[in-house]
Design a protein around this motif. Structure first.
Motif, mmCIF file in Angstrom:
data_model
loop_
_atom_site.group_PDB
_atom_site.id
_atom_site.type_symbol
_atom_site.label_atom_id
_atom_site.label_comp_id
_atom_site.label_asym_id
_atom_site.label_seq_id
_atom_site.Cartn_x
_atom_site.Cartn_y
_atom_site.Cartn_z
ATOM 1 N N THR B 8 0.836 -1.205 0.000
ATOM 2 C CA THR B 8 0.000 0.000 0.000
ATOM 3 C C THR B 8 0.870 1.254 0.000
ATOM 4 N N SER B 9 0.242 2.419 -0.236
ATOM 5 C CA SER B 9 1.050 3.647 -0.293
ATOM 6 C C SER B 9 0.235 4.929 -0.150
ATOM 7 N N GLY B 10 -1.065 4.860 -0.410
ATOM 8 C CA GLY B 10 -1.830 6.097 -0.464
ATOM 9 C C GLY B 10 -1.693 6.734 -1.833
ATOM 10 N N LYS B 11 -0.495 7.207 -2.142
ATOM 11 C CA LYS B 11 -0.260 7.880 -3.411
ATOM 12 C C LYS B 11 -0.166 6.862 -4.557
ATOM 13 N N GLY B 12 -0.572 7.286 -5.725
ATOM 14 C CA GLY B 12 -0.470 6.432 -6.902
ATOM 15 C C GLY B 12 0.877 6.597 -7.587
ATOM 16 N N GLY B 13 1.240 5.617 -8.371
ATOM 17 C CA GLY B 13 2.436 5.728 -9.211
ATOM 18 C C GLY B 13 3.755 5.580 -8.494
ATOM 19 N N VAL B 14 3.733 5.094 -7.248
ATOM 20 C CA VAL B 14 4.998 4.978 -6.520
ATOM 21 C C VAL B 14 5.652 3.608 -6.716
ATOM 22 N N GLY B 15 4.880 2.651 -7.228
ATOM 23 C CA GLY B 15 5.456 1.328 -7.491
ATOM 24 C C GLY B 15 4.816 0.183 -6.722
#
Lengths: 90, 271
Positions: B8-15
């Motif tokens: 998971t990350s919250g932000k998109g496009g981080v990998g």
């Protein structure tokens, strides 16, 4: 890339770090608090609607946080003649 | 015992999807039985990154709604036999993704696999909260960049409050995976360093994946980077991260500037 950039020393990473530290300290503080204004709004409206009819979108609730005191401002527009409706109901 | 891990990350496009594919493949290459689940209903991509886009017949929502059996929806990787994919649906309504449905599918998978890796969609909406809901552990994918770090902090807050573990007074084991790291930019002070990110998020580090053209190449050809070029820097970093996830102690290698002679002579003139 301008000449200015070429000769500028140091990077922007320390600024990023500092901004994040300040922002996250603030966000973490407010994260797990319940939505105070939302709860107040719901309960105040529930009490008033028991006695006086009003339009839900004619209601404004504002919470101003001051240094030593905060103020809660509740502004509800009530149509005229509600007293008669109230008398009939009771 | 099966481990349920959310990426998971919250932000998109981080990998997230790239890392899900690479970590899943790395664990499977170690001999573990792995299933990767795509939770991005409507915008599935894990199938594409794994090169299985033409083999999708049934999906997670089909299994939840009882249209298909779990065994019918699981796609076995053609290169690593221990690796399986449960794809997301591309068209169906995401309201079909229910807490009970997801719980049932994950329960069933627990009996069949060693690792259940849930690829979360970006954001903090239903898909993302359901992907993390049943997790025992979380891999938080972060880029050394302000918006990614802030969103990771938010996600860490959700992992500590909205998961089944958190509600039972337990903790979801959290791991930070820093991706798209540019050693030379960090050295020049243009990018936050690993230490900066760790200090801000105070979460244990699982691995550091350097920015690399190999990662793009891997997704272009539909293969996890640990399979497409197992000796490349990002693949090695993913293999190490997978070993740490299994509980092994592996020394952390911070990617360093690996410059050619031209760059050594001219590359740092401006800094």
């Amino acid at each position: 890339m301008t000449l200015f950039n070429i000769f500028r020393r140091g990077g922007s990473a320390p600024i990023a770090r500092e901004r994040l530290q300040i922002l996250l300290a603030h966000e973490r503080g407010t994260r797990n608090q319940p939505d105070l204004l939302g709860i107040l709004r719901e309960e105040i409206l529930a009490v008033i609607s028991r006695h006086v009819p009003f339009e839900p979108d004619k209601v404004q609730i504002k919470l101003d946080r001051g240094k030593s005191v905060s103020t809660l401002e509740v502004d509800i527009e009530i149509p005229n003649g509600f007293g008669a409706a109230l008398a009939k109901a009771s | 015992m099966a481990h349920v891990v959310v990426v998971t990350s919250g932000k998109g496009g981080v990998g997230k999807t790239t890392s899900t594919a690479a970590m899943g493949a790395a664990l499977a290459q170690h001999g573990e039985k792995v299933v990767v689940i795509d939770f991005d209903v409507g915008l599935r991509n894990l199938d594409l990154v794994l090169g299985a886009e033409r083999r999708v017949v049934f999906d997670l929502i089909n299994v939840i709604t009882g249209v298909a059996k779990l065994s019918q929806a699981l796609i076995r990787d053609k290169r690593v036999e221990n690796l399986h994919l449960l794809p997301a649906s591309q068209t169906r309504d995401k309201d079909a993704l229910t807490d009970e449905g997801v719980a049932k599918v994950i329960d069933e998978l627990r009996g069949k696999f060693d690792w259940i890796i849930c690829d979360s969609p970006a954001g903090i909406e239903r898909g993302a909260t359901l992907a993390m809901r049943h997790a025992d552990a979380a891999i938080i994918v972060t880029n050394p960049e302000v918006s990614s770090v802030r969103d990771s902090d938010r996600i860490i807050g959700l992992l500590d409050s909205k998961t089944v573990k958190a509600e039972n007074g337990e903790r979801v084991e959290k791991h930070l995976l820093i991706t798209r790291y540019h050693p030379s930019r960090a050295a020049r002070g243009e990018m936050m360093t690993i230490e900066d990110v760790l200090e801000i998020l105070s979460t244990p580090l699982l691995g550091i994946i350097p920015e690399s053209e190999e990662v793009l190449r891997a997704s272009n050809i539909g293969s996890p980077v640990t399979l497409s070029n197992a000796l490349s820097a990002p693949a090695r970093a993913y293999f190490d991260a997978a070993r740490r996830l299994r509980g092994e102690v592996v020394p952390m290698i911070v990617p360093s500037e690996n410059k050619g002679i031209f760059n050594k002579l001219f590359g740092r003139k401006a800094a």
